[in-house]
Design a protein around this motif. Structure first.
Motif, short mmCIF file in Angstrom:
data_model
loop_
_atom_site.label_atom_id
_atom_site.label_comp_id
_atom_site.label_asym_id
_atom_site.label_seq_id
_atom_site.Cartn_x
_atom_site.Cartn_y
_atom_site.Cartn_z
N SER A 1 1.01 -1.25 0.09
CA SER A 1 0.15 0.01 -0.03
C SER A 1 0.97 1.18 -0.10
O SER A 1 0.33 2.22 -0.34
CB SER A 1 -1.04 -0.12 1.18
N GLY A 2 2.05 1.21 0.35
CA GLY A 2 3.02 2.31 0.62
C GLY A 2 2.88 3.29 1.81
O GLY A 2 3.27 4.20 1.88
N PHE A 3 1.87 2.74 2.57
CA PHE A 3 1.55 3.37 3.92
C PHE A 3 2.85 3.70 4.89
O PHE A 3 3.12 4.58 5.43
CB PHE A 3 0.60 3.15 4.70
N TYR A 4 3.72 2.55 4.67
CA TYR A 4 4.89 2.65 5.48
C TYR A 4 5.87 3.56 5.14
O TYR A 4 6.29 3.52 3.94
CB TYR A 4 5.52 0.97 5.56
N ASN A 5 6.32 4.37 5.96
CA ASN A 5 7.06 5.38 5.58
C ASN A 5 8.58 5.04 5.74
O ASN A 5 9.11 4.70 6.78
CB ASN A 5 7.27 6.56 6.52
N ILE A 6 9.28 4.83 4.50
CA ILE A 6 10.69 4.17 4.64
C ILE A 6 11.65 5.27 4.64
O ILE A 6 13.02 4.87 4.70
CB ILE A 6 10.90 3.32 3.13
N GLY A 7 11.36 6.38 4.72
CA GLY A 7 12.41 7.56 4.88
C GLY A 7 13.23 7.23 6.14
O GLY A 7 12.83 6.88 7.22
N ALA A 8 14.43 7.57 6.09
CA ALA A 8 15.60 7.49 7.23
C ALA A 8 15.15 8.34 8.13
O ALA A 8 16.11 8.46 9.15
CB ALA A 8 16.94 7.79 6.36
N ASP A 9 14.70 9.57 7.98
CA ASP A 9 14.48 10.54 8.82
C ASP A 9 13.09 10.24 9.85
O ASP A 9 12.83 11.05 10.73
CB ASP A 9 14.06 12.05 8.39
N VAL A 10 12.72 9.10 9.70
CA VAL A 10 11.50 8.89 10.35
C VAL A 10 11.83 7.38 11.18
O VAL A 10 12.10 6.55 10.58
CB VAL A 10 10.21 8.50 9.81
N PRO A 11 11.97 7.48 12.59
CA PRO A 11 12.56 6.13 13.21
C PRO A 11 11.41 5.02 13.19
O PRO A 11 10.25 5.16 12.89
CB PRO A 11 12.78 6.50 14.53
N HIS A 12 11.88 3.67 13.33
CA HIS A 12 11.08 2.51 13.43
C HIS A 12 10.41 2.83 14.63
O HIS A 12 10.68 3.65 15.46
CB HIS A 12 11.87 1.39 13.62
N SER A 13 9.30 2.03 14.86
CA SER A 13 8.63 1.99 16.18
C SER A 13 9.61 1.35 16.90
O SER A 13 10.50 0.51 16.67
CB SER A 13 7.38 1.12 16.00
N PRO A 14 9.34 1.39 18.32
CA PRO A 14 10.27 0.79 19.25
C PRO A 14 10.41 -0.74 19.17
O PRO A 14 11.34 -1.39 19.33
CB PRO A 14 9.61 1.21 20.56
N LEU A 15 8.93 -1.30 18.78
CA LEU A 15 8.98 -2.76 18.75
C LEU A 15 9.79 -3.06 17.55
O LEU A 15 10.55 -4.24 17.65
CB LEU A 15 7.57 -3.27 18.53
N THR A 16 9.48 -2.48 16.45
CA THR A 16 10.18 -2.92 15.10
C THR A 16 11.73 -2.65 15.49
O THR A 16 12.78 -3.56 15.00
CB THR A 16 9.76 -1.91 13.98
N TYR A 17 12.17 -1.46 16.19
CA TYR A 17 13.57 -1.32 16.15
C TYR A 17 14.23 -2.67 17.17
O TYR A 17 15.48 -2.89 16.88
CB TYR A 17 13.73 -0.20 16.89
N ARG A 18 13.62 -2.74 18.29
CA ARG A 18 14.03 -3.97 18.91
C ARG A 18 14.28 -5.25 18.29
O ARG A 18 15.26 -5.91 18.51
CB ARG A 18 13.23 -3.97 20.22
N PHE A 19 13.19 -5.57 17.37
CA PHE A 19 13.45 -6.75 16.85
C PHE A 19 14.41 -6.73 15.60
O PHE A 19 15.15 -7.81 15.68
CB PHE A 19 11.89 -6.82 15.85
#
Length: 230
Positions: free
Chosen positions: A68-86
């Motif tokens: 869908s493209g809703f996920y923001n792949i930009g490097a200036d937008v951090p991952h969610s905490p859960l995604t980052y930890r994973f």
């Protein structure tokens, strides 16, 4: 011959299952003769089917979200905490597993450390900094933020594997495509000494180091050294 004898089931199930006349037992299906055991089996199969269906649905929803493209792949937008930890867990466990059997050479060789200083100055300071450096133009825009290796001790095996093979979906390249193993080990040897260096000691060893002959830096060694720390 009874059905128990035919299929080698004699004595395998409680006698409460034996309430059918022999004439009927010959032609009744297994799940009618032993309903409680087959009921447990059916429940187990239903659970596994539901689990498999849930996994397929979750995968389909994840794919649809990505498409869908809703996920923001930009490097200036951090991952969610859960995604980052994973992702951090996956990276650390992968490097640990792949590096565990690497044989480490003598990293106290002065010539190896000196060579590594030149390699590090040419290839690494823009992202991983050096004593006296607080940031760089490229590092400020990288996500995830590269570690400051002038302030961090690294496991030699894991450092070698990471430098050689790089890290997918990050700014860490696979230097093994352009540099041999001993050159990479020279960087690892230098990294063992780097956190204890002062800015003056760092500049002194880099000034004495041989240049990185495997890279076309577009400038001479003196220009590179003059720019260290700016």
């Amino acid at each position: 011959m009874s059905i128990d004898q035919r299929y080698g089931l004699a004595g395998a199930f409680p006698s409460s299952h034996d309430g059918y006349p022999e004439s009927e037992r010959q032609n009744r299906p297994f799940y009618d003769l032993y309903p409680s055991d087959c009921g447990d089996m059916k429940n187990h199969i239903d659970y596994r089917t539901s689990l498999a269906a849930g996994i397929v649905i979750l995968a389909a929803l994840s794919y649809a979200y990505a498409w869908s493209g809703f996920y923001n792949i930009g490097a200036d937008v951090p991952h969610s905490p859960l995604t980052y930890r994973f992702l951090t867990m996956a990276r650390e466990r992968s490097v640990e597993r792949h590096a565990k059997d690497i044989n480490v050479p003598n990293l106290e060789d002065p010539s190896l450390i000196l060579k590594g200083a030149g390699q590090y100055a040419a290839m690494c300071t823009g992202c991983h900094l050096a004593p006296g450096m607080h940031d760089s133009e490229i590092r400020a825009g990288l996500y995830p933020q590269p570690p400051n290796l002038s302030q961090q001790h690294l496991d030699p095996r894991e450092a070698f594997w990471t430098i050689k093979h790089g890290i997918k979906m990050s700014a860490m390249p696979a230097w093994g495509t352009t540099h041999d193993d001993m050159t990479i080990w020279s960087m690892v040897a230098f990294l063992q000494k780097l956190p204890a260096m002062t800015p003056e000691q760092y500049k002194d060893i880099v000034a004495k180091a041989p240049p990185d002959e495997d890279m076309d830096m577009g400038s001479d060694k003196s220009d590179m050294h003059d720019n260290m720390g700016h």
